[in-house]
Design an enzyme around this catalytic site. Structure first.
Site, PDB file in Angstrom:
ATOM      1  N   ASN A 108       0.372  -1.233   0.135  1.00 13.50           N
ATOM      2  CA  ASN A 108      -0.132  -0.252  -0.127  1.00 13.50           C
ATOM      3  C   ASN A 108       0.620   1.456   0.355  1.00 13.50           C
ATOM      4  O   ASN A 108       2.323   1.428   0.371  1.00 13.50           O
ATOM      5  CB  ASN A 108      -0.912   0.363   0.856  1.00 13.50           C
ATOM      6  CG  ASN A 108      -2.208   0.721   0.674  1.00 13.50           C
ATOM      7  OD1 ASN A 108      -2.229   1.320   0.431  1.00 13.50           O
ATOM      8  ND2 ASN A 108      -1.952   1.827   2.296  1.00 13.50           N
ATOM      9  N   HIS A 110       0.907   4.944   1.360  1.00 15.81           N
ATOM     10  CA  HIS A 110      -0.378   6.207   2.801  1.00 15.81           C
ATOM     11  C   HIS A 110       0.408   7.438   2.548  1.00 15.81           C
ATOM     12  O   HIS A 110       1.646   7.609   2.813  1.00 15.81           O
ATOM     13  CB  HIS A 110      -0.158   4.951   3.497  1.00 15.81           C
ATOM     14  CG  HIS A 110      -1.253   5.792   5.176  1.00 15.81           C
ATOM     15  ND1 HIS A 110      -2.424   5.964   4.490  1.00 15.81           N
ATOM     16  CD2 HIS A 110      -0.785   7.003   5.626  1.00 15.81           C
ATOM     17  CE1 HIS A 110      -3.069   6.712   5.488  1.00 15.81           C
ATOM     18  NE2 HIS A 110      -2.066   6.930   6.157  1.00 15.81           N
ATOM     19  N   GLN A 172       1.462  14.049  -3.170  1.00 13.69           N
ATOM     20  CA  GLN A 172       1.615  12.975  -4.399  1.00 13.69           C
ATOM     21  C   GLN A 172       2.402  13.208  -5.216  1.00 13.69           C
ATOM     22  O   GLN A 172       2.866  11.850  -6.474  1.00 13.69           O
ATOM     23  CB  GLN A 172      -0.418  13.462  -5.317  1.00 13.69           C
ATOM     24  CG  GLN A 172      -1.477  13.022  -4.241  1.00 13.69           C
ATOM     25  CD  GLN A 172      -2.426  12.534  -5.568  1.00 13.69           C
ATOM     26  OE1 GLN A 172      -2.140  13.184  -6.318  1.00 13.69           O
ATOM     27  NE2 GLN A 172      -2.758  11.667  -4.263  1.00 13.69           N
TER      28      GLN A 172
HETATM   29  C1  GAR Z   1      -3.090   9.034  -2.910  1.00 13.46           C
HETATM   30  O1  GAR Z   1      -2.503   9.751  -2.169  1.00 13.46           O
HETATM   31  C2  GAR Z   1      -3.158   8.030  -1.725  1.00 13.46           C
HETATM   32  O2  GAR Z   1      -1.724   7.759  -0.836  1.00 13.46           O
HETATM   33  C3  GAR Z   1      -3.873   7.864  -0.867  1.00 13.46           C
HETATM   34  O3  GAR Z   1      -4.798   8.156  -2.185  1.00 13.46           O
HETATM   35  C4  GAR Z   1      -4.001   8.576  -2.967  1.00 13.46           C
HETATM   36  C5  GAR Z   1      -5.306   8.478  -4.158  1.00 13.46           C
HETATM   37  O4  GAR Z   1      -4.966   8.965  -5.695  1.00 13.46           O
HETATM   38  N1  GAR Z   1      -4.235   6.313  -0.138  1.00 13.46           N
HETATM   39  C6  GAR Z   1      -4.987   6.402   0.820  1.00 13.46           C
HETATM   40  O5  GAR Z   1      -5.187   7.373   1.461  1.00 13.46           O
HETATM   41  C7  GAR Z   1      -4.581   5.401   1.407  1.00 13.46           C
HETATM   42  N2  GAR Z   1      -5.275   5.074   2.760  1.00 13.46           N
HETATM   43  P1  GAR Z   1      -5.081   8.520  -6.601  1.00 13.46           P
HETATM   44  O6  GAR Z   1      -5.949   7.980  -7.184  1.00 13.46           O
HETATM   45  O7  GAR Z   1      -4.735   9.847  -7.314  1.00 13.46           O
HETATM   46  O8  GAR Z   1      -3.474   7.819  -7.118  1.00 13.46           O
END
Ligand code: GAR
Length: 228
Positions: A108, A110, A172
Site C-alpha cells: 500500500n 499511504h 502526491q
Molecule cells: C493517494 O494519495 C494515496 O496515498 C491515498 O489515496 C490517494 C489516491 O490517489 N491513499 C490512501 O489514503 C490510503 N489510505 P490516486 O487515486 O490519484 O492515486
C-alpha cells in the site's frame, strides 16, 4: 516471466498512471495484469482502459458483507495470477482473510510518514498538528490498518502558507516517484517480507522504511534502471 501486478483503486488513479508510465518508460520491469476498482466511476478505470489493461469493477454495495466482497475480489484477482497486489488509493478496509491470502505480496501507499497520521485526512491533520515535515510511505499490508512494515518513504517540507490542497499535491508528486521505484525492487525479486520484517537484497531495513532521498550505499544498481 514478467512480474504481474494487480492494482486496486477507488479514485482518480494518478498512482496507477505513474506505474503505467514507469513501465512504459522501462523504469519498472513489470506488467499491470489487471486493475480492480470498487467504484464504476473511478477515473483510474479510464487510465487502465487507455493503456489496454483489463479492468474489473466490483461494487462493494452489491455484497452483503465485507467478507463476501473480499472473497469475490480474491477469486477474481487470482484469475490474473498476481505476484504483487498494489493498493493505489483503494479506500476499503480489507478483511483478515484477504490480507492473509496475499500476505507478503500486498503493498500500500499511504499519504503520511507512518506511523504518524494513520487513517484519513492526513494532510489536514499534518497541518493541524503543526508538523514541519510530511510525506508518504509504502508498506506491506498486515491486519493492522496502515500498520504493516514500512518499506520506503519520501519526505516533503510543510511550508508556512500551505493549505491542504497544496500540501497534498506536494506529497502526491513524491508518491508518483516513490511507488514505481519500490515496485521495481519487488519486481526484481529484491524486496520480500520475512518473519523478522522487510528484507531488501536479503538484508533487514530500518523500521520506518528506507528514506528514498538517502539511499544507503549499495542499494543502487537495480536491474535495468539507474534511478535508485
Ligand atoms: C493517494 O494519495 C494515496 O496515498 C491515498 O489515496 C490517494 C489516491 O490517489 N491513499 C490512501 O489514503 C490510503 N489510505 P490516486 O487515486 O490519484 O492515486
Amino acid at each position: 516471466m514478467s512480474h504481474r501486478l494487480a492494482v486496486l483503486i477507488s479514485g482518480s488513479g494518478t498512482n496507477l498512471q505513474a506505474i503505467i508510465d514507469a513501465i512504459q518508460a522501462g523504469q519498472l520491469q513489470a506488467e499491470v495484469a489487471v486493475v480492480l476498482s470498487n467504484s464504476a466511476t473511478a477515473g483510474g478505470l479510464q487510465r487502465a482502459i487507455r493503456a489496454g489493461i483489463p479492468t474489473l469493477t466490483l461494487d462493494h454495495r452489491n455484497y452483503p458483507d465485507r467478507s463476501g466482497f473480499d472473497q469475490t475480489m480474491i477469486s477474481e484477482l487470482d484469475r490474473f495470477q498476481p505476484d504483487t497486489v498494489v493498493l493505489a488509493g483503494f479506500m476499503r478496509i480489507l478483511s483478515t482473510a484477504f490480507v492473509r491470502h496475499y500476505h507478503g505480496r500486498l503493498i500500500n501507499i499511504h499519504p503520511s510518514l507512518l506511523p504518524r497520521h494513520k487513517g484519513l485526512h492526513t494532510h489536514r491533520r499534518a497541518l493541524e498538528a503543526g508538523d514541519s515535515e510530511h510525506g508518504c510511505t509504502v508498506h506491506f499490508v498486515t491486519e493492522e490498518l496502515d500498520g504493516g512494515p514500512a518499506i520506503a518513504r519520501a519526505r516533503v517540507p510543510v511550508l508556512v502558507n500551505d493549505d491542504e490542497e497544496i500540501l497534498s499535491q506536494r506529497v502526491q508528486a513524491r508518491e508518483h516517484d516513490l511507488y514505481p521505484r519500490v515496485l521495481d525492487w519487488r519486481a526484481a525479486g529484491r524486496l520480500t517480507l520475512g518473519p523478522q520484517g522487510v528484507l531488501l537484497d536479503g538484508k533487514p531495513i530500518t523500521a520506518e522504511g528506507i528514506d528514498i532521498d538517502q539511499l544507503p550505499a549499495g542499494l543502487s544498481g537495480s536491474a535495468g534502471t539507474d534511478r535508485i
